[in-house]
Design an enzyme around this catalytic site. Structure first.
Site, PDB file in Angstrom:
ATOM      1  CE  LYS A  51     148.000  21.274 147.571  1.00 15.78           C
ATOM      2  NZ  LYS A  51     149.318  21.586 148.163  1.00 15.78           N
ATOM      3  NE  ARG A  87     149.339  26.875 144.388  1.00 14.21           N
ATOM      4  CZ  ARG A  87     149.575  25.593 144.105  1.00 14.21           C
ATOM      5  NH1 ARG A  87     148.685  24.908 143.425  1.00 14.21           N
ATOM      6  NH2 ARG A  87     150.676  25.008 144.517  1.00 14.21           N
ATOM      7  NE  ARG A 128     156.958  16.667 145.454  1.00 16.07           N
ATOM      8  CZ  ARG A 128     155.890  17.452 145.663  1.00 16.07           C
ATOM      9  NH1 ARG A 128     154.741  16.924 145.999  1.00 16.07           N
ATOM     10  NH2 ARG A 128     155.984  18.749 145.527  1.00 16.07           N
ATOM     11  NE  ARG A 163     156.650  19.615 141.366  1.00 17.86           N
ATOM     12  CZ  ARG A 163     155.568  19.897 142.073  1.00 17.86           C
ATOM     13  NH1 ARG A 163     154.731  18.948 142.408  1.00 17.86           N
ATOM     14  NH2 ARG A 163     155.324  21.136 142.445  1.00 17.86           N
ATOM     15  NE  ARG A 221     156.265  24.782 145.107  1.00 18.65           N
ATOM     16  CZ  ARG A 221     156.513  23.469 145.210  1.00 18.65           C
ATOM     17  NH1 ARG A 221     157.757  23.042 145.372  1.00 18.65           N
ATOM     18  NH2 ARG A 221     155.537  22.606 145.149  1.00 18.65           N
TER      19      ARG A 221
HETATM   20  P1  AMP Z   1     151.662  22.192 142.613  1.00 20.43           P
HETATM   21  O1  AMP Z   1     152.009  20.983 141.824  1.00 20.43           O
HETATM   22  O2  AMP Z   1     150.214  22.256 143.010  1.00 20.43           O
HETATM   23  O3  AMP Z   1     152.583  22.414 143.792  1.00 20.43           O
HETATM   24  O4  AMP Z   1     151.869  23.459 141.643  1.00 20.43           O
HETATM   25  C1  AMP Z   1     153.130  23.736 141.078  1.00 20.43           C
HETATM   26  C2  AMP Z   1     153.169  25.156 140.572  1.00 20.43           C
HETATM   27  O5  AMP Z   1     152.155  25.343 139.576  1.00 20.43           O
HETATM   28  C3  AMP Z   1     152.890  26.232 141.608  1.00 20.43           C
HETATM   29  O6  AMP Z   1     154.037  26.571 142.368  1.00 20.43           O
HETATM   30  C4  AMP Z   1     152.435  27.388 140.704  1.00 20.43           C
HETATM   31  O7  AMP Z   1     153.529  27.982 140.038  1.00 20.43           O
HETATM   32  C5  AMP Z   1     151.619  26.658 139.652  1.00 20.43           C
HETATM   33  N1  AMP Z   1     150.196  26.540 140.034  1.00 20.43           N
HETATM   34  C6  AMP Z   1     149.503  25.401 140.321  1.00 20.43           C
HETATM   35  N2  AMP Z   1     148.229  25.665 140.614  1.00 20.43           N
HETATM   36  C7  AMP Z   1     148.087  27.008 140.501  1.00 20.43           C
HETATM   37  C8  AMP Z   1     147.007  27.905 140.702  1.00 20.43           C
HETATM   38  N3  AMP Z   1     145.781  27.467 141.089  1.00 20.43           N
HETATM   39  N4  AMP Z   1     147.247  29.224 140.498  1.00 20.43           N
HETATM   40  C9  AMP Z   1     148.444  29.688 140.117  1.00 20.43           C
HETATM   41  N5  AMP Z   1     149.515  28.901 139.930  1.00 20.43           N
HETATM   42  C10 AMP Z   1     149.349  27.571 140.117  1.00 20.43           C
END
Ligand code: AMP
Length: 204
Positions: A13, A88, A127, A137, A148
């Site tokens: 994404k 989400r 990654r 990360r 996740r």
């Molecule tokens: P990502 O980089 O999109 O994989 O997001 C990393 C982490 O950020 C996720 O595992 C959640 O803990 C948090 N996160 C990101 N976007 C959201 C969202 N829309 N709602 C809740 N938590 C989020």
């Protein structure tokens, strides 16, 4: 154009959103990046966010909704935006729909990146390796990815029918080569490549 990039962690994404931003100027809004930035602030909220991110669980809907509501009003979103990691949950989806209706707009398309789960584990491993020691990360490891993915299946995937009913979902084979994925997304959105102006100054 107001887009949502949808798919499990590691589906591509972020990569594809960044490409669309560069080519068309729609602002990439990665909620994960915003949260990682905030989590480094050293404040109480920052520390709480850090814990949630590391656990692979979701940050509360209230925080996420107000973050996005403020962000999409900024001038850099006036030509469009790409939500990368939002919504989400069903509550986030409803809140987004309401905030956009109030502005007299809507989501034009939801691009769903479809990738096999085995491939997601490989990508997250790569990654983490590419980022190197100390830079990786904290949530890029197999154990957290499993959590996740569970959150994705339990809370995030169920929002798709809402957008399917609106007729805006575009399913993309995310297993293809990166350039082919970009081309497939562009074709699904009726985009034909950046304008000559943008090619000359992609950062505009
Ligand atoms: P990502 O980089 O999109 O994989 O997001 C990393 C982490 O950020 C996720 O595992 C959640 O803990 C948090 N996160 C990101 N976007 C959201 C969202 N829309 N709602 C809740 N938590 C989020």
């Amino acid at each position: 154009m107001q887009l949502i990039m949808f798919g499990p962690p590691g589906a591509g994404k972020g990569t594809q959103s960044a490409r669309l931003e560069e080519r068309y100027g729609y602002k990439q809004l990665s909620t994960g990046d915003m949260l990682r930035e905030l989590s480094k602030s050293g404040t109480e909220l920052g520390n709480q966010l850090k814990e949630v991110l590391e656990s692979g669980q979701l940050v509360s809907d209230d925080i996420m909704v107000s973050m996005i509501e403020q962000r999409i009003q900024q001038p850099d979103c006036k030509d469009g935006f790409i939500l990368d990691g939002f919504p989400r949950t069903e509550a986030q989806t409803k809140a987004l729909d309401t905030m956009l209706s109030k502005r007299g707009t809507t989501i034009d398309a939801v691009v769903v990146m479809e990738v096999d789960e085995d491939e997601l584990f490989k990508r997250i491993e790569n990654r983490a390796k590419e980022a190197g020691e100390g830079n990786a990360r904290a949530d890029d490891n197999a154990e957290t990815l499993r959590k996740r993915l569970k959150v994705y299946h339990d809370e995030t995937a169920p929002v798709l029918p809402f957008y399917v009913a609106k007729g805006v979902v575009k399913r993309i084979d995310g297993m293809a080569q990166m350039d082919d994925v970009t081309a497939a997304i562009e074709a699904s959105l009726g985009l034909t490549g950046p304008s000559d102006e943008r090619k000359a100054a992609p950062g505009m």
